[in-house]
Design a protein around this motif. Structure first.
Motif, mmCIF file in Angstrom:
data_model
loop_
_atom_site.group_PDB
_atom_site.id
_atom_site.type_symbol
_atom_site.label_atom_id
_atom_site.label_comp_id
_atom_site.label_asym_id
_atom_site.label_seq_id
_atom_site.Cartn_x
_atom_site.Cartn_y
_atom_site.Cartn_z
ATOM 1 N N PRO A 1 0.808 -1.227 0.000
ATOM 2 C CA PRO A 1 0.000 0.000 0.000
ATOM 3 C C PRO A 1 0.835 1.268 0.000
ATOM 4 O O PRO A 1 0.331 2.358 -0.263
ATOM 5 C CB PRO A 1 -0.824 -0.131 1.287
ATOM 6 N N GLU A 2 2.125 1.138 0.289
ATOM 7 C CA GLU A 2 3.020 2.297 0.307
ATOM 8 C C GLU A 2 3.434 2.712 -1.105
ATOM 9 O O GLU A 2 3.956 3.805 -1.297
ATOM 10 C CB GLU A 2 4.265 1.986 1.136
ATOM 11 N N ARG A 3 3.188 1.839 -2.076
ATOM 12 C CA ARG A 3 3.562 2.147 -3.453
ATOM 13 C C ARG A 3 2.409 2.782 -4.204
ATOM 14 O O ARG A 3 1.251 2.420 -4.016
ATOM 15 C CB ARG A 3 4.013 0.878 -4.180
ATOM 16 N N ASP A 4 2.731 3.754 -5.022
ATOM 17 C CA ASP A 4 1.723 4.437 -5.836
ATOM 18 C C ASP A 4 2.366 4.792 -7.173
ATOM 19 O O ASP A 4 2.702 5.938 -7.444
ATOM 20 C CB ASP A 4 1.219 5.685 -5.123
ATOM 21 N N ASP A 5 2.565 3.782 -7.990
ATOM 22 C CA ASP A 5 3.262 4.003 -9.251
ATOM 23 C C ASP A 5 2.598 3.212 -10.364
ATOM 24 O O ASP A 5 1.765 2.354 -10.138
ATOM 25 C CB ASP A 5 4.742 3.602 -9.140
ATOM 26 N N GLY A 6 2.976 3.542 -11.587
ATOM 27 C CA GLY A 6 2.518 2.784 -12.736
ATOM 28 C C GLY A 6 1.238 3.269 -13.375
ATOM 29 O O GLY A 6 0.649 2.554 -14.186
ATOM 30 N N ALA A 7 0.798 4.480 -13.041
ATOM 31 C CA ALA A 7 -0.413 5.011 -13.660
ATOM 32 C C ALA A 7 -0.129 6.233 -14.528
ATOM 33 O O ALA A 7 -0.929 6.570 -15.400
ATOM 34 C CB ALA A 7 -1.449 5.372 -12.597
ATOM 35 N N GLU A 8 0.990 6.914 -14.301
ATOM 36 C CA GLU A 8 1.335 8.093 -15.079
ATOM 37 C C GLU A 8 2.471 7.780 -16.045
ATOM 38 O O GLU A 8 3.520 7.281 -15.644
ATOM 39 C CB GLU A 8 1.738 9.249 -14.165
ATOM 40 N N LEU A 9 2.249 8.071 -17.315
ATOM 41 C CA LEU A 9 3.256 7.837 -18.330
ATOM 42 C C LEU A 9 4.421 8.796 -18.158
ATOM 43 O O LEU A 9 4.226 9.995 -17.988
ATOM 44 C CB LEU A 9 2.653 8.012 -19.723
ATOM 45 N N GLY A 10 5.618 8.265 -18.215
ATOM 46 C CA GLY A 10 6.816 9.093 -18.160
ATOM 47 C C GLY A 10 7.364 9.330 -19.552
ATOM 48 O O GLY A 10 6.777 8.903 -20.558
ATOM 49 N N PRO A 11 8.521 9.991 -19.648
ATOM 50 C CA PRO A 11 9.118 10.268 -20.961
ATOM 51 C C PRO A 11 9.390 9.006 -21.771
ATOM 52 O O PRO A 11 9.216 8.994 -22.997
ATOM 53 C CB PRO A 11 10.419 10.996 -20.601
ATOM 54 N N ARG A 12 9.820 7.934 -21.107
ATOM 55 C CA ARG A 12 10.113 6.695 -21.822
ATOM 56 C C ARG A 12 8.843 6.124 -22.451
ATOM 57 O O ARG A 12 8.845 5.750 -23.631
ATOM 58 C CB ARG A 12 10.721 5.657 -20.879
ATOM 59 N N GLU A 13 7.771 6.069 -21.677
ATOM 60 C CA GLU A 13 6.512 5.530 -22.183
ATOM 61 C C GLU A 13 5.938 6.402 -23.306
ATOM 62 O O GLU A 13 5.464 5.895 -24.325
ATOM 63 C CB GLU A 13 5.482 5.391 -21.059
ATOM 64 N N ALA A 14 6.015 7.715 -23.118
ATOM 65 C CA ALA A 14 5.488 8.641 -24.120
ATOM 66 C C ALA A 14 6.235 8.499 -25.444
ATOM 67 O O ALA A 14 5.623 8.454 -26.526
ATOM 68 C CB ALA A 14 5.569 10.072 -23.612
ATOM 69 N N ALA A 15 7.558 8.426 -25.377
ATOM 70 C CA ALA A 15 8.358 8.292 -26.599
ATOM 71 C C ALA A 15 8.081 6.958 -27.284
ATOM 72 O O ALA A 15 7.976 6.885 -28.512
ATOM 73 C CB ALA A 15 9.844 8.417 -26.265
ATOM 74 N N PHE A 16 7.948 5.916 -26.498
ATOM 75 C CA PHE A 16 7.696 4.585 -27.048
ATOM 76 C C PHE A 16 6.353 4.532 -27.780
ATOM 77 O O PHE A 16 6.262 4.058 -28.912
ATOM 78 C CB PHE A 16 7.720 3.554 -25.918
ATOM 79 N N LEU A 17 5.307 5.023 -27.145
ATOM 80 C CA LEU A 17 3.979 4.997 -27.748
ATOM 81 C C LEU A 17 3.912 5.880 -28.995
ATOM 82 O O LEU A 17 3.286 5.517 -29.999
ATOM 83 C CB LEU A 17 2.934 5.439 -26.732
ATOM 84 N N SER A 18 4.554 7.030 -28.950
ATOM 85 C CA SER A 18 4.521 7.956 -30.085
ATOM 86 C C SER A 18 5.234 7.394 -31.313
ATOM 87 O O SER A 18 4.947 7.798 -32.442
ATOM 88 C CB SER A 18 5.161 9.293 -29.697
ATOM 89 N N ALA A 19 6.150 6.459 -31.099
ATOM 90 C CA ALA A 19 6.920 5.887 -32.204
ATOM 91 C C ALA A 19 6.260 4.668 -32.837
ATOM 92 O O ALA A 19 6.707 4.186 -33.876
ATOM 93 C CB ALA A 19 8.319 5.507 -31.722
ATOM 94 N N ARG A 20 5.182 4.176 -32.235
ATOM 95 C CA ARG A 20 4.562 2.949 -32.731
ATOM 96 C C ARG A 20 3.735 3.197 -33.995
ATOM 97 O O ARG A 20 3.110 4.233 -34.141
ATOM 98 C CB ARG A 20 3.656 2.320 -31.677
ATOM 99 N N ASP A 21 3.723 2.191 -34.880
ATOM 100 C CA ASP A 21 2.868 2.250 -36.074
ATOM 101 C C ASP A 21 1.692 1.287 -35.957
ATOM 102 O O ASP A 21 0.966 1.066 -36.929
ATOM 103 C CB ASP A 21 3.668 1.964 -37.341
ATOM 104 N N GLY A 22 1.502 0.720 -34.774
ATOM 105 C CA GLY A 22 0.367 -0.164 -34.559
ATOM 106 C C GLY A 22 0.352 -0.708 -33.142
ATOM 107 O O GLY A 22 1.403 -0.825 -32.502
ATOM 108 N N VAL A 23 -0.840 -1.006 -32.645
ATOM 109 C CA VAL A 23 -1.005 -1.602 -31.323
ATOM 110 C C VAL A 23 -2.125 -2.639 -31.395
ATOM 111 O O VAL A 23 -2.955 -2.620 -32.313
ATOM 112 C CB VAL A 23 -1.357 -0.554 -30.240
#
Length: 206
Positions: free
Chosen positions: A33-55
């Motif tokens: 319960p002390e952890r609160d992560d994995g819901a907000e996209l960071g720079p790595r996730e944003a760059a990765f998704l923006s570079a995709r040509d399909g999902v």
């Protein structure tokens, strides 16, 4: 592994299977319960998704059946709007409207985005808002190509980077051409080095 992902994916039955096969203790710390992560996209996730040509996108019908559909376009078709929001323009296809119909019933969606060349895979969970607002559709549609029928806006609830172990290495045509060009340049450079070395050796032996 992020907490938000585990909160969604690690249901009681999943935890029972983890216990059964001996991985429950290893994953217990993710559910702290002390952890609160994995819901907000960071720079790595944003760059990765923006570079995709399909999902790959999964929805669920009112009869409980899952439905997986490929959504693609030129790199950048998937727009990262902010740290919790992504979207894409939804174009007319075969007019079955299965994903749209499913989302009208249940707005939950799961997405897998894969970079086969680099063997990276990102999983997303979220809630969808379907919009036909002209300004939003124009924002998602881009300047080229046909007019989209609607916009799909996804509010991210969780994400997780998947293990690359079993991802096959595959290249798109553009990636293949870049790799061939790189290898050709490398071969040309080695040939020049060899020619210079051979010329020097001849001069020394003359």
């Amino acid at each position: 592994m992020p907490n938000a992902y585990a909160e969604i994916a690690f249901t009681p039955l999943v935890r029972e299977e983890q216990q059964r096969f001996g991985s429950a203790d290893a994953y217990a710390r993710v559910l702290s319960p002390e952890r609160d992560d994995g819901a907000e996209l960071g720079p790595r996730e944003a760059a990765f998704l923006s570079a995709r040509d399909g999902v790959f996108q999964a929805t669920v019908s009112e009869t409980g059946w899952p439905y997986v559909q490929f959504r693609g376009g030129a790199p950048g078709f998937l727009k990262v709007i902010d740290q919790r929001t992504i979207g894409y323009a939804d174009y007319r296809g075969n007019r079955q409207y299965i994903s749209v119909g499913n989302l009208r019933h249940d707005d939950r969606v799961s997405i897998i985005a894969v970079d086969y060349a680099c063997r990276e895979r990102l999983k997303l969970w979220g809630h969808v808002r379907i919009t036909e607002d002209a300004d939003v559709v124009d924002l998602l549609n881009g300047v080229d190509g046909p007019r989209a029928e609607r916009g799909i806006i996804i509010r991210i609830d969780a994400f997780d980077w998947n293990c690359p172990k079993h991802i096959p290495i595959r290249l798109t045509e553009a990636e293949r051409e870049r790799e061939i060009s790189r290898l050709r340049d490398r071969i040309a450079g080695l040939e020049r080095d060899l020619a210079r070395k051979t010329s020097s050796e001849r001069e020394l032996s003359a």
